[in-house]
Design an enzyme around this catalytic site. Sequence first.
Site, PDB file in Angstrom:
ATOM      1  N   ASP A 177       0.842  -1.195   0.000  1.00 30.01           N
ATOM      2  CA  ASP A 177       0.000   0.000   0.000  1.00 30.01           C
ATOM      3  C   ASP A 177       0.879   1.247   0.000  1.00 30.01           C
ATOM      4  O   ASP A 177       2.087   1.177   0.261  1.00 30.01           O
ATOM      5  CB  ASP A 177      -0.977   0.002   1.192  1.00 30.01           C
ATOM      6  CG  ASP A 177      -0.277  -0.175   2.538  1.00 30.01           C
ATOM      7  OD1 ASP A 177       0.954   0.030   2.630  1.00 30.01           O
ATOM      8  OD2 ASP A 177      -0.970  -0.529   3.507  1.00 30.01           O
ATOM      9  N   ASN A 222      -7.184  -1.482  14.095  1.00 29.55           N
ATOM     10  CA  ASN A 222      -8.623  -1.458  13.794  1.00 29.55           C
ATOM     11  C   ASN A 222      -9.041  -2.622  12.902  1.00 29.55           C
ATOM     12  O   ASN A 222     -10.135  -2.623  12.349  1.00 29.55           O
ATOM     13  CB  ASN A 222      -9.011  -0.120  13.133  1.00 29.55           C
ATOM     14  CG  ASN A 222      -8.351   0.056  11.764  1.00 29.55           C
ATOM     15  OD1 ASN A 222      -7.507  -0.751  11.364  1.00 29.55           O
ATOM     16  ND2 ASN A 222      -8.726   1.109  11.054  1.00 29.55           N
ATOM     17  N   HIS A 250      -7.544  -3.548  10.061  1.00 35.37           N
ATOM     18  CA  HIS A 250      -7.246  -3.416   8.634  1.00 35.37           C
ATOM     19  C   HIS A 250      -6.054  -4.281   8.229  1.00 35.37           C
ATOM     20  O   HIS A 250      -5.248  -4.698   9.057  1.00 35.37           O
ATOM     21  CB  HIS A 250      -7.057  -1.941   8.235  1.00 35.37           C
ATOM     22  CG  HIS A 250      -5.772  -1.313   8.662  1.00 35.37           C
ATOM     23  ND1 HIS A 250      -5.595   0.052   8.700  1.00 35.37           N
ATOM     24  CD2 HIS A 250      -4.581  -1.829   9.068  1.00 35.37           C
ATOM     25  CE1 HIS A 250      -4.367   0.318   9.094  1.00 35.37           C
ATOM     26  NE2 HIS A 250      -3.734  -0.799   9.320  1.00 35.37           N
ATOM     27  N   GLU A 265      -9.416  -0.942   5.029  1.00 33.63           N
ATOM     28  CA  GLU A 265      -9.935  -0.496   6.316  1.00 33.63           C
ATOM     29  C   GLU A 265     -11.276  -1.166   6.590  1.00 33.63           C
ATOM     30  O   GLU A 265     -11.877  -1.769   5.688  1.00 33.63           O
ATOM     31  CB  GLU A 265     -10.111   1.030   6.294  1.00 33.63           C
ATOM     32  CG  GLU A 265      -8.828   1.811   6.039  1.00 33.63           C
ATOM     33  CD  GLU A 265      -7.938   1.935   7.282  1.00 33.63           C
ATOM     34  OE1 GLU A 265      -8.174   1.227   8.283  1.00 33.63           O
ATOM     35  OE2 GLU A 265      -6.990   2.731   7.226  1.00 33.63           O
TER      36      GLU A 265
HETATM   37  P1  PGA Z   1       2.049  -1.384  12.584  1.00 31.27           P
HETATM   38  O1  PGA Z   1       0.865  -1.254  11.573  1.00 31.27           O
HETATM   39  O2  PGA Z   1       2.881  -2.533  12.110  1.00 31.27           O
HETATM   40  O3  PGA Z   1       2.771  -0.092  12.435  1.00 31.27           O
HETATM   41  O4  PGA Z   1       1.423  -1.602  13.907  1.00 31.27           O
HETATM   42  C1  PGA Z   1       0.237  -2.372  11.067  1.00 31.27           C
HETATM   43  C2  PGA Z   1      -0.860  -1.880  10.226  1.00 31.27           C
HETATM   44  O5  PGA Z   1      -1.466  -0.860  10.578  1.00 31.27           O
HETATM   45  O6  PGA Z   1      -1.137  -2.503   9.196  1.00 31.27           O
END
Ligand code: PGA
Length: 260
Positions: A71, A137, A139, A144
Amino acid sequence: MTSGEAHLEVLPSADWAAAVAARLVARLAAHRNLRICLPTGETPAPLYTAIVAAEHRGDVSFAEATLVMLDEWLGLPPGDPARGDEMLRRELIGRLRVPPARFVAIDVDGPDPAAAAARHDREAAGLDLAILGLGINGHVGFNEPGSGPQDTTRVVEVAATTGEIASTRYGASVTPHAGITIGLARLLEAREAWLLVTGERKAEMLYRALHRPESRDCPASYLRRHARLTVFADEAAAEMLPDAGARRSPGPSIPTHPVI
Ligand code: PGA
């Protein structure tokens, strides 16, 4: 779609990065020309450090591999420290002795983001291995809450909490509100998927992703449809999972069986 059962590996936090790196080294030893999708963020950073060390030791080479970004933000200028392409260069690609055969970034600087997403959707077809993180959350990439298993690679709005991480944690010049992400449909088509989850703050969402009914409220729950999903969790992230103790792996010395 066939439904697989996630294979869970629970690793001591201190060994997590080395164990996952060893698994990736084994995959690349068996198949040097893998097409791998890579995430950015806090979770994969120690894995990338371990992989760079392995490459410097001569244990692994990306010279024939293709690395595809999972992404990317829209609205951040080239070179912005929070950009996914910058982070991957900084933490992995720019530190390799021999660069990958191809690094497929997402073209977010052109005039037509939808066309760039469609191009990236073609790059995301036929992945051998999708390496993924889990958002607080639920995602996966920028899929999302609200995202579903039929979604292809597309322009998306990102959750406010997700955008804020770009500025507060990584110093983005502006807070981004949108991005392009490989969609769940393509991630489910990858030959193999790994979900990386570390830290106590992810424990509840990992429980929901693996043990609650699948739901658009937790897009990661759809990953259970993947026939070959491995969840690499550290002990803190796994603390709410039933049988996590019974499934605990002995650490980086676990035998690896390249199956691709
Ligand atoms: P993080 O993020 O590894 O920085 O916790 C994971 C994500 O939000 O996909």
